[in-house]
Design a protein around this motif. Sequence first.
Motif: not given
Length: 617
Positions: A48-60, A64-69, A71-79
């Motif tokens: 919502q702060d528009k810091e994220v540029s891309r999200v790659l969601i796992s097949p299940d 998701a893998q998160v790419v911030e503006n 370029g830093s990457r992180s992972e998130v467990n989706l609710a």
Amino acid sequence: MNKRLRNIGIYVLVVITVIFIGTSVIDRPNTENATKTLRYSDFIEAVQDKEVSRVLISPDNGTAQVVENDGSRSEVNLAPDKDLLKILTDNDVDIAVQPTRLSSPWQQAFSSLLFPIILIGALFFLFRRAQSGSGGGGNPAMNFGKSKARLQMEPSTKVTFADVAGVEGSKLELSEVVDFLKSPDRFTAVGAKIPKGVLLVGPPGTGKTLLAKAVAGEAGVPFFSISGSEFVEMFVGVGASRVRDLFEQAKKNAPCIVFIDEIDAVGRQRGAGLGGGNDEREQTLNQLLTEMDGFEGNSGIIIVAATNRPDVLDSALMRPGRFDRQVTVDRPDYAGRLQILNVHAKDKTLSKDVDLDKVAKRTPGFTGADLANLLNEAAILAARRELDKVSNDEVGDAIERVMAGPEKKDRVISERKKELVAYHEAGHAIVGALMPDYDPVAKVSIIPRGQAGGLTFFTPSEERLESGLYSRSYLQNQMAVALGGRVAEEIVYGEEEVTTGASNDLQQVANVARQMITKFGMSEKIGPVALGRSQGGMFLGRDIASERDFSEDTAATIDVEVSELVDVAYKRATKVLTENRGMLDEMAQMLIERETIDTEDIQDLINRSEVKVANYL
Ligand code: ADP
Ligand code: MG
Ligand code: ZN
């Protein structure tokens, strides 16, 4: 758009999807760096702060893998959040879903989340379009859809050399490639090395893709294709892996053709890009080179690449053992155009009065794609006019449509504007018709098209077009003709009343004058030198940025010379039009009444007027 293309659109979509699933590694980014794990709420906040540029969601849909503006990457467990997609699209996040490999691609396609998500993506896209009007730049849902269309494979292209017309030379060179694919043993038996790469070079629409497909079709081998810009547009870090994947697939299916369209997008000279290097592209290019070097002499894979910018390609691509063969695919000449027209006329019902020979004569400079488009436009017009055959009228209208865009007949034009446009166009036409050694006027029209309020068509001579040689007097005439519109306005309405309608013409005049002086050595003061190093040479009518390599003094001289040339052209146009004012009035009147007049009308007018063809030089 090609009708056939549209018809198989759905088929292609399915095939693309299936292949996409089949090639599993495609969208998996570098996972080494993805160590940080975000909390779901922090993730949403970042979105919502528009810091994220891309999200790659796992097949299940679990992570998701998160790419911030930055370029830093992180992972998130989706609710399990059904609003997630909406939140992501609303905040311009680029979404992709990571594919998996299942036993059967079809089974996968139907059971996976892919289909529903594509649908949702499409809905969002429509929804957002509706909301935000037409300005939908960088729409995330659109990127999302686009990211599916990568590698394509056609087991059999069904295209043969007979479908490609008018480029006999290129076909001849490529028929050798067909032989390599068909009977490689014959060549290896005598110790011949089979080429790995063939580079097709030529302007857009000349049939490069078609030729590559025809090679595959003739040899009866599968056709893999991917576009260079797609390598580059993708997620950071996967360009190289996609190249690897492409070759893996190709090796499994050898013998085959791998077609890389727009190779200039990846193959630009390394370290020479504008605005600093592009690491992504360099890695992709390096991977491509590695793969090409990797497969030994006779792997049965031949890479065909296409470009219209051979000048920008990295020289490493052209080394022996890589794209060491170049095939030029040129715009067709008259005979070639006729053949292409015949190929595309096969599936159309043409009436007897259509003379393709004449059409070929009228269309110098058209590419194969333009000609295909022309006949298709003609067929569409015939259908709209509820005819059962395409007649000469439709073909004629289609030629103009392809050249200048559709007529805007329904646009309301005031009487005054109509008169002004009529005088303006008549000005061009009369200067053109009365200048010795200029192209004949084919048609004058005051029906608006595209950006233009009216148009004057000339028939350029094939010889001039083909040779690309223009005499000084031709160029001088061209400038006078281009100024004719503005001059007519001045003569009729007075200098105070001239309009902005001539801005295009003036631009053209300035270009011609400047080129005459700096490129063609047609200035006495400057002499026969070419000034301004052009980057990348003159190729295929693109604008070339040129670098200044002359002094301030020379620059000032150029400016003086340009304005002198323009001044002379202006005086010539004024002379022609004032001396033949009666003809100008009459032609404008004809245009106001009839909106279009053609060669014969103009010839009639000239014949019955007392033409003053004084010395206009
Ligand atoms: P390029 O790849 O050079 O931009 P394409 O191969 O995509 O051009 O050509 C687009 C379309 O134009 C083709 O599908 C075909 O219908 C038509 N076309 C182009 N060149 C030819 C040709 N030489 N003969 C027949 N059709 C052609
Ligand atoms: Mg193409
Ligand atoms: Zn004009």
